[in-house]
Enzyme design. Structure first.
Site, PDB file in Angstrom:
ATOM      1  CB  THR A  87      54.696 119.536 134.882  1.00  0.00           C
ATOM      2  OG1 THR A  87      55.025 118.230 135.366  1.00  0.00           O
ATOM      3  CG2 THR A  87      53.829 119.407 133.647  1.00  0.00           C
ATOM      4  N   GLY A  88      57.804 120.017 136.198  1.00  0.00           N
ATOM      5  CA  GLY A  88      58.504 120.285 137.456  1.00  0.00           C
ATOM      6  C   GLY A  88      59.421 121.495 137.362  1.00  0.00           C
ATOM      7  CB  ALA A 116      52.417 110.598 136.468  1.00  0.00           C
ATOM      8  N   GLY A 131      32.784 113.978 135.827  1.00  0.00           N
ATOM      9  CA  GLY A 131      33.645 112.997 136.498  1.00  0.00           C
ATOM     10  C   GLY A 131      33.884 113.270 137.969  1.00  0.00           C
ATOM     11  CE1 TYR A 164      46.838 111.282 137.273  1.00  0.00           C
ATOM     12  CE2 TYR A 164      44.784 111.405 138.525  1.00  0.00           C
ATOM     13  CZ  TYR A 164      46.164 111.375 138.479  1.00  0.00           C
ATOM     14  OH  TYR A 164      46.870 111.418 139.654  1.00  0.00           O
TER      15      TYR A 164
END
Ligand code: UDP
Length: 313
Positions: A35-36, A71, A276, A137
């Site tokens: 994702t980076g 993460a 949530g 998560y």
């Protein structure tokens, strides 16, 4: 110090890397680029493209410490695919801790989250509040906090978990660039820029002054400064610090601020509550202020929004 930054190609990891370099540290970034972004890694850092399960190939006794950001971090995805979160966040962190143990690297700063608390009984939230995460998560991050505590007690780690509230803003052109964007400020900025038609407001019937959720926004550069202090102050054991401003802004206030800063309208449609989402999350940040002497230098929402807007242009 010589430091390993896992996840240093991501939004927060890259800004922290930049601050560590400015403070005179040597930094190796470990990131699998799932994702980076490679171009987010500040140029003074060494870069290794690999997952945290490969940290053992990189870490050696030459390293003084690790800052661990790598993460998965999408709450909704964690609900539909918890296996990914337990594997990546929990097993990945265990592999990293094992690599640290094998190389006898003791200093650790871990990227934890207010999502470990879940729905609070009281706000502001202190570090001693009950931890009842409302998503896999949050559970995965709490599991790692507990694992670090156990490793610290038995194996002599010098660790700090920093529990972030809502991170915002940009620094040196480093900004949020998520393929799947779920966060309020970047979405509102995309609407202001005409890249999205509207923003869906997730609930207006919360027990808050204007009915929308209240969150504690912290500038990413202030957050980074806390990491620089925490790695330097590392001492035997495991300490948890909340990282927020200590003041809350509602979703409506954020949207109004985005419209004001950008000079563009931000059309909104009402939607149902997002599962949530607690009504109010605000940090009690006394511990990090008194123990590390940290204080946010950019506490204004306007500054965060303006920096994020400039960073996204
Ligand atoms: N939010 C919203 N619309 C969006 C994104 C977020 O109304 O498109 C709300 C969300 O319900 C929460 C607040 O904005 O109350 C902050 O959400 P974000 O995902 O940025 O951070 P979180 O607090 O969930 O970590």
């Amino acid at each position: 110090m010589r430091l390993l930054v896992s996840g240093g190609a991501g939004y927060i990891g890259s800004v922290v890397t930049g601050h560590l370099l400015e403070a005179g540290h040597r930094v190796t970034v470990l990131d699998d680029l799932s994702t980076g972004h490679r171009d987010a890694v500040p140029s003074g850092a060494e870069f290794v493209q690999a997952g945290i399960d490969q940290a053992g190939d990189v870490l050696s006794a030459d390293f003084d410490g690790v800052l661990h950001f790598a993460a998965k971090s999408l709450v909704g995805e964690s609900v539909t695919n918890p296996a990914l979160y337990w594997q990546n966040n929990v097993e990945g962190s265990r592999a990293l801790l094992e690599a640290m143990r094998a190389a006898d690297v003791r200093r650790l700063v871990f990227s934890s989250t207010a999502a470990t608390y879940g729905e609070p009984d009281e706000v502001p939230i202190t570090e001693d509040a009950p931890t009842r995460p409302t998503s896999p998560y949050g559970s995965s991050k709490l599991a790692v906090d507990l694992m670090i505590g156990d490793y610290a007690a038995a194996y002599g780690l010098q660790a700090a978990s920093l529990r972030y509230f809502n991170v915002a803003g940009a620094w040196n052109g480093l900004t949020e660039r998520h393929t799947t964007e779920t966060h309020l400020i970047p979405i509102a900025l995309q609407v202001a820029a005409g890249r999205r038609d509207r923003l869906t407001l997730y609930g207006e019937d919360y027990p808050t002054p204007d009915g929308t959720c209240v969150r504690d926004y912290i500038h990413v550069a202030d957050l980074a400064e806390a990491h620089v202090l925490a790695i330097a102050a590392a001492r035997d054991g495991h300490v948890v610090y909340n990282l927020g401003n200590g003041s809350g802004f509602s979703v409506r206030q954020v949207i109004d601020c985005v419209a004001e800063v950008t000079g563009h309208e931000v059309p909104v449609v009402s939607g149902p509550r997002r599962p949530g989402d607690p009504a109010t999350l605000v940090a009690a940040g006394d511990r990090i202020r008194s123990e590390l002497g940290w204080a946010p230098r950019r506490p204004e929402l306007r500054t965060m929004v303006a920096d994020a807007w400039a960073g996204s242009r």
